[in-house]
Design a protein around this motif. Structure first.
Motif, PDB file in Angstrom:
ATOM      1  N   PRO A 103       0.838  -1.200   0.000  1.00  0.00           N
ATOM      2  CA  PRO A 103       0.000   0.000   0.000  1.00  0.00           C
ATOM      3  C   PRO A 103       0.870   1.247   0.000  1.00  0.00           C
ATOM      4  N   PHE A 104       0.267   2.412  -0.295  1.00  0.00           N
ATOM      5  CA  PHE A 104       0.993   3.666  -0.123  1.00  0.00           C
ATOM      6  C   PHE A 104       1.227   3.887   1.361  1.00  0.00           C
ATOM      7  N   SER A 105       2.344   4.532   1.677  1.00  0.00           N
ATOM      8  CA  SER A 105       2.744   4.612   3.082  1.00  0.00           C
ATOM      9  C   SER A 105       1.749   5.393   3.937  1.00  0.00           C
ATOM     10  N   ASP A 106       1.016   6.348   3.339  1.00  0.00           N
ATOM     11  CA  ASP A 106       0.088   7.114   4.177  1.00  0.00           C
ATOM     12  C   ASP A 106      -1.304   6.497   4.192  1.00  0.00           C
ATOM     13  N   THR A 107      -1.538   5.454   3.410  1.00  0.00           N
ATOM     14  CA  THR A 107      -2.819   4.750   3.475  1.00  0.00           C
ATOM     15  C   THR A 107      -2.547   3.252   3.650  1.00  0.00           C
ATOM     16  N   PRO A 108      -1.956   2.894   4.821  1.00  0.00           N
ATOM     17  CA  PRO A 108      -1.572   1.486   5.021  1.00  0.00           C
ATOM     18  C   PRO A 108      -2.776   0.546   5.072  1.00  0.00           C
TER      19      PRO A 108
END
Lengths: 277, 268
Positions: A71-76
């Motif tokens: 996932p993207f790091s700010d939307t784990p």
């Protein structure tokens, strides 16, 4: 909207716009009438989901591939969804090969916005191991024939492809974090069916679902995407013309009436594929 | 707007440590930065900030810091792009690598490509392009620091730069974003409100004729909220337009004073 190599005659422009002042269109449609929509579900078996949409003379194929990734790091706690469009010379002599131009990027991003903001795909349910492993959905749209209004054709194709997609169930070993791909298939978790409506503004008159000839003479373009609750989840003005508050009122009124039949059609054609599981 | 590149740049270490925000509105009903729902952030503009560009402007809109430069009307290269009946308007919106939390890749992403297009389309209606067949007008917008609503502040700055370059225009163009936070329509979203809010609607306007030249939206708004947001956005744009006009008048009345001063000296 079209390549610089294309020249539209002033006569054609006048013809189309004088027809419109009489409430008529070059292909005899009503001002706020979609062209005939044909949807072919799952034409590509190797894709997890796919759809071909024929909208008048416009034809697009969308395919969904789903992989396992990070996932993207700010939307784990969310899966990943990306939309991409390909406008190649196969669809029109005015399209060129090479890296995506701004027209291509705009279509992909407007379709993406409609799907993302309507929460059509429940990204939170695509998580396998929070922060580490999620389903990554690639929606790719290929235009085969260009006869105007790629936005709506692409939006329908992308939505149908997602709705018909079947992905393998994954078993997660809680202790080791190991993933096992099972034989069993599942549908993508979906919450909404976005439908977009694109308008051309020609000499002050709005028309729904412009064909190529209309698109070539349009001053401005409006795309509005609605959710099944009737809310607005995406909007994009294009072209170098201007729009007014009255135009927005018209668009809101028209989409209230015209989006639902398209949504019903999408539900109907995907019913069989969704019931197979 | 949920943009892929910006998603990547948020530092996971700091964001996971931070307490998740409970609400974008404080208990007193004001926004986190103390503004009411209809309040704009502080805005400062300056015209003619660059030496080499034909026209330029700088804007600070909240914590956004943006420079815009305009060249032209000038000869167009490559020539095959020339339009026989009007000037070609080109626009480049770029974000500096250091303008955001985590370094952005210097290569232009899909977001920048789209924004360049919509910004160009928002400015071109104001320009008398038919006066300059085969020529080009180039607009460059550099985001030095981003804090939500960069495309709108960029439009505001670019319109000033166009005016500063002496490009004949029907009107200025002014931009402002509106959005929805905690179920309420709010004007001029900040970065955090844009990211965590329920919708974002960038607007650009030619204020004299009140026609919209840029309108985008993402989020989930009822048709009523959509219309309300648009109306509030137009009012906000008109406020910024006043500042835009004042800064131009200020700049050029100074120029006028200097010129008359010189003339007087010569006469003496």
């Amino acid at each position: 909207m079209v390549g610089s190599s294309e020249i539209t005659s002033a006569i054609e422009r006048e013809h189309i716009s004088s027809l419109l002042t009489h409430g008529k269109r070059i292909d005899d449609r009503g001002i706020f009438e979609f062209r005939n929509i044909e949807i072919d579900v799952s034409p590509v078996e190797k894709a997890e989901g796919s759809a071909q949409v024929i909208l008048g003379g416009t034809r697009v194929v969308a395919g969904v591939k789903v992989e396992i990734g990070s996932p993207f790091s700010d939307t784990p706690n969310k899966g990943v969804l990306t939309c991409n469009a390909e406008l190649t010379p196969i669809a029109s002599p005015f399209f060129e090969s090479g890296p995506p131009d701004e027209q291509t990027v705009e279509i992909a991003r407007v379709v993406d916005r409609g799907i993302r903001e309507s929460k059509a795909v429940d990204l939170e349910k695509l998580v396998l191991i929070p922060g580490e492993k999620v389903h990554v959905c690639f929606v790719d749209i290929y235009v085969l024939d260009y006869d105007g209004n790629l936005f709506d054709a692409s939006e329908i194709a992308a939505t149908v492809a997602l709705m018909s997609a079947k992905i393998p169930e994954i078993e997660v070993n809680e202790d080791t974090g190991e993933l096992t791909v099972l034989d069993k298939k599942q549908l993508l978790p979906l919450n909404n069916i976005p439908v977009s409506a694109t308008f051309a503004k020609i000499n002050g008159v709005l028309v729904l679902d412009p064909c190529l000839k209309e698109e070539r003479v349009q001053d401005a373009r409006i795309t509005m995407t609605s959710t099944q609750e009737g809310n607005i989840c995406a909007f994009q003005k294009g072209g170098i013309g201007t729009i007014t508050m009255e135009d927005i009122d018209t668009v809101i009124e028209v989409i209230k009436e015209k989006a639902e039949p398209v949504r019903d059609l999408i539900r109907e054609v995907t019913k069989e594929a969704r019931e197979e599981i | 707007m949920k943009k892929k590149r910006s998603v990547r740049r948020v530092n996971s270490v700091t964001s996971s440590r931070k307490e998740p925000l409970e609400s974008l509105l404080r208990k007193d009903g004001l926004r986190l930065d103390g503004r009411g729902l209809d309040d704009l952030r502080p805005i400062r503009m300056e015209v003619g900030v660059l030496d080499n560009a034909d026209g330029s402007a700088y804007i600070e809109h909240g914590r956004n810091k943006i420079v815009a430069a305009v060249y032209g009307p000038r000869e167009l290269h490559p020539k095959h792009l020339a339009l026989p009946d009007k000037a070609l308007v080109r626009c480049e919106y770029r974000m500096a690598t250091f303008s955001v939390e985590e370094r952005k890749s210097p290569a232009p992403g899909r977001r920048e490509v789209e924004l360049s297009k919509v910004i160009r389309e928002s400015l071109e209606p104001a320009i008398f392009v038919y006066k300059y067949p085969r020529a080009t007008i180039d607009i460059f917008i550099q985001i030095l620091q981003a804090d939500g609503g960069t495309r709108c502040a960029g439009v505001t700055a670019a319109a000033l730069a166009l005016a500063d370059a002496g490009v004949p225009m029907r009107d200025l163009v002014v931009g402002c974003a509106v959005g929805k936070i905690e179920g309420k329509v709010a004007v001029d979203l900040s970065d955090v409100e844009d990211k965590l809010g329920d919708g974002d609607m960038p607007i650009a306007l030619m204020p004299t004729k009140k026609v919209i030249t840029l309108l985008q939206c993402d989020g989930n708004l009822t048709p009523e909220e959509f219309k309300q947001a648009l109306e509030k956005g137009i009012v906000a744009c008109e406020k910024i337009y006043e500042m835009q006009r004042d800064v131009l008048i200020e700049r050029y009345s100074k120029v006028r004073d200097e010129v008359t001063e010189e003339q007087r000296e010569e006469e003496e």
